[in-house]
Write a protein that holds these residues in place. Structure first.
Motif, PDB file in Angstrom:
ATOM      1  N   SER A 146      42.298  10.317  72.418  1.00 30.75           N
ATOM      2  CA  SER A 146      43.665  10.193  71.646  1.00 30.75           C
ATOM      3  C   SER A 146      43.301  10.373  70.360  1.00 30.75           C
ATOM      4  O   SER A 146      43.955  10.777  69.587  1.00 30.75           O
ATOM      5  CB  SER A 146      43.710   8.817  71.990  1.00 30.75           C
ATOM      6  N   PHE A 147      41.846  10.408  69.625  1.00 34.90           N
ATOM      7  CA  PHE A 147      41.851  11.146  68.555  1.00 34.90           C
ATOM      8  C   PHE A 147      40.815  12.437  68.457  1.00 34.90           C
ATOM      9  O   PHE A 147      39.946  12.044  68.734  1.00 34.90           O
ATOM     10  CB  PHE A 147      40.885   9.571  67.399  1.00 34.90           C
ATOM     11  N   LYS A 191      44.548  16.633  64.090  1.00 31.41           N
ATOM     12  CA  LYS A 191      45.255  15.933  65.193  1.00 31.41           C
ATOM     13  C   LYS A 191      45.600  14.309  65.155  1.00 31.41           C
ATOM     14  O   LYS A 191      44.782  14.099  64.964  1.00 31.41           O
ATOM     15  CB  LYS A 191      45.441  16.651  66.507  1.00 31.41           C
ATOM     16  N   ALA A 192      47.027  14.445  64.478  1.00 28.72           N
ATOM     17  CA  ALA A 192      46.965  12.864  65.007  1.00 28.72           C
ATOM     18  C   ALA A 192      47.423  12.810  66.287  1.00 28.72           C
ATOM     19  O   ALA A 192      47.723  13.043  66.749  1.00 28.72           O
ATOM     20  CB  ALA A 192      48.090  12.877  64.399  1.00 28.72           C
ATOM     21  N   PRO A 193      47.538  11.146  66.016  1.00 30.40           N
ATOM     22  CA  PRO A 193      47.458  10.588  67.421  1.00 30.40           C
ATOM     23  C   PRO A 193      48.642  10.819  68.232  1.00 30.40           C
ATOM     24  O   PRO A 193      50.247  10.982  67.777  1.00 30.40           O
ATOM     25  CB  PRO A 193      47.224   9.383  67.635  1.00 30.40           C
ATOM     26  N   GLY A 228      52.129  10.315  69.412  1.00 33.57           N
ATOM     27  CA  GLY A 228      53.388   8.737  69.458  1.00 33.57           C
ATOM     28  C   GLY A 228      53.205   8.625  67.886  1.00 33.57           C
ATOM     29  O   GLY A 228      53.931   7.338  67.543  1.00 33.57           O
ATOM     30  N   SER A 229      52.579   9.006  67.401  1.00 35.61           N
ATOM     31  CA  SER A 229      52.695   8.903  65.432  1.00 35.61           C
ATOM     32  C   SER A 229      53.466   9.245  64.627  1.00 35.61           C
ATOM     33  O   SER A 229      53.996  10.096  65.828  1.00 35.61           O
ATOM     34  CB  SER A 229      51.055   9.088  65.054  1.00 35.61           C
ATOM     35  N   PRO A 230      53.976   9.256  63.632  1.00 41.07           N
ATOM     36  CA  PRO A 230      54.746   9.509  62.864  1.00 41.07           C
ATOM     37  C   PRO A 230      55.212  11.393  62.570  1.00 41.07           C
ATOM     38  O   PRO A 230      54.822  11.806  62.662  1.00 41.07           O
ATOM     39  CB  PRO A 230      55.196   8.458  61.741  1.00 41.07           C
ATOM     40  N   ASN A 231      53.496  11.552  63.048  1.00 41.66           N
ATOM     41  CA  ASN A 231      52.494  12.225  61.933  1.00 41.66           C
ATOM     42  C   ASN A 231      52.469  13.566  62.918  1.00 41.66           C
ATOM     43  O   ASN A 231      52.094  14.252  63.132  1.00 41.66           O
ATOM     44  CB  ASN A 231      51.860  12.659  61.184  1.00 41.66           C
ATOM     45  N   GLY A 232      52.299  13.096  64.493  1.00 42.04           N
ATOM     46  CA  GLY A 232      52.398  13.272  65.988  1.00 42.04           C
ATOM     47  C   GLY A 232      53.247  14.654  66.005  1.00 42.04           C
ATOM     48  O   GLY A 232      54.204  14.375  66.293  1.00 42.04           O
ATOM     49  N   GLU A 233      53.502  15.699  66.533  1.00 41.79           N
ATOM     50  CA  GLU A 233      54.277  16.708  66.893  1.00 41.79           C
ATOM     51  C   GLU A 233      54.010  16.963  68.514  1.00 41.79           C
ATOM     52  O   GLU A 233      53.365  16.656  69.154  1.00 41.79           O
ATOM     53  CB  GLU A 233      54.318  17.841  66.227  1.00 41.79           C
TER      54      GLU A 233
END
Length: 112
Positions: free
Chosen positions: A98-99, A103-105, A107-112
Motif C-alpha cells: 500500500s505504500f 505514490k500516496a496510499p 484513500g489519502s487526501p493526496n491519493g489520485e
C-alpha cells in the motif's frame, strides 16, 4: 449568553455577599495599648562570647589517604559489550504494497 449573564451576576453579587457577611460577624474588641505595655521594653541582648581562632591543620593531616584510583575510573559506565548490543537495531522499513515512495496510499487526501 447564559454563561455571560451568570458571570456578570457573580462578579456583582460576590462583593455584596462578602460585605453582608462581614457586617453580621462579631468584631473583636478594640483595645488601646496602655502606657505600661509601651514602657515595658525587652532587656538588651546579651553579647555572645567570641571563640579563639582555630589554627589551620597541617597538609599531611588534611589530605586523607584513599589509596590508588579505581581501575575503571574515567571509563563510561555503559559501553558496547557490557550488557549493551554492539550495534543499534535495524531501521524500520515498510515493505507493504500500500505504500510506495513516489505514490500516496489509496484513500489519502493526496491519493489520485
Amino acid at each position: 449568553m447564559i454563561y455571560r449573564n451568570f458571570a456578570i451576576c457573580t462578579l456583582v453579587a460576590a462583593p455584596l455577599i462578602v460585605l453582608a457577611v462581614q457586617s453580621l460577624l462579631p468584631k473583636p474588641p478594640e483595645t488601646a495599648p496602655t502606657q505600661d505595655v509601651i514602657a515595658d521594653a525587652p532587656p538588651p541582648p546579651v553579647p555572645m562570647p567570641v571563640a579563639p581562632p582555630v589554627a589551620p591543620p597541617s597538609a599531611a593531616a588534611s589530605a586523607p589517604d584513599f589509596g590508588q584510583p579505581m581501575t575503571e575510573a574515567g571509563q563510561p559506565m555503559l559501553a558496547p559489550g557490557a550488557g549493551l548490543p554492539g550495534t543499534s537495531a535495524a531501521p524500520m522499513v515498510d515493505t507493504s504494497q500500500s505504500f510506495t515512495p513516489g505514490k500516496a496510499p489509496p484513500g489519502s487526501p493526496n491519493g489520485e
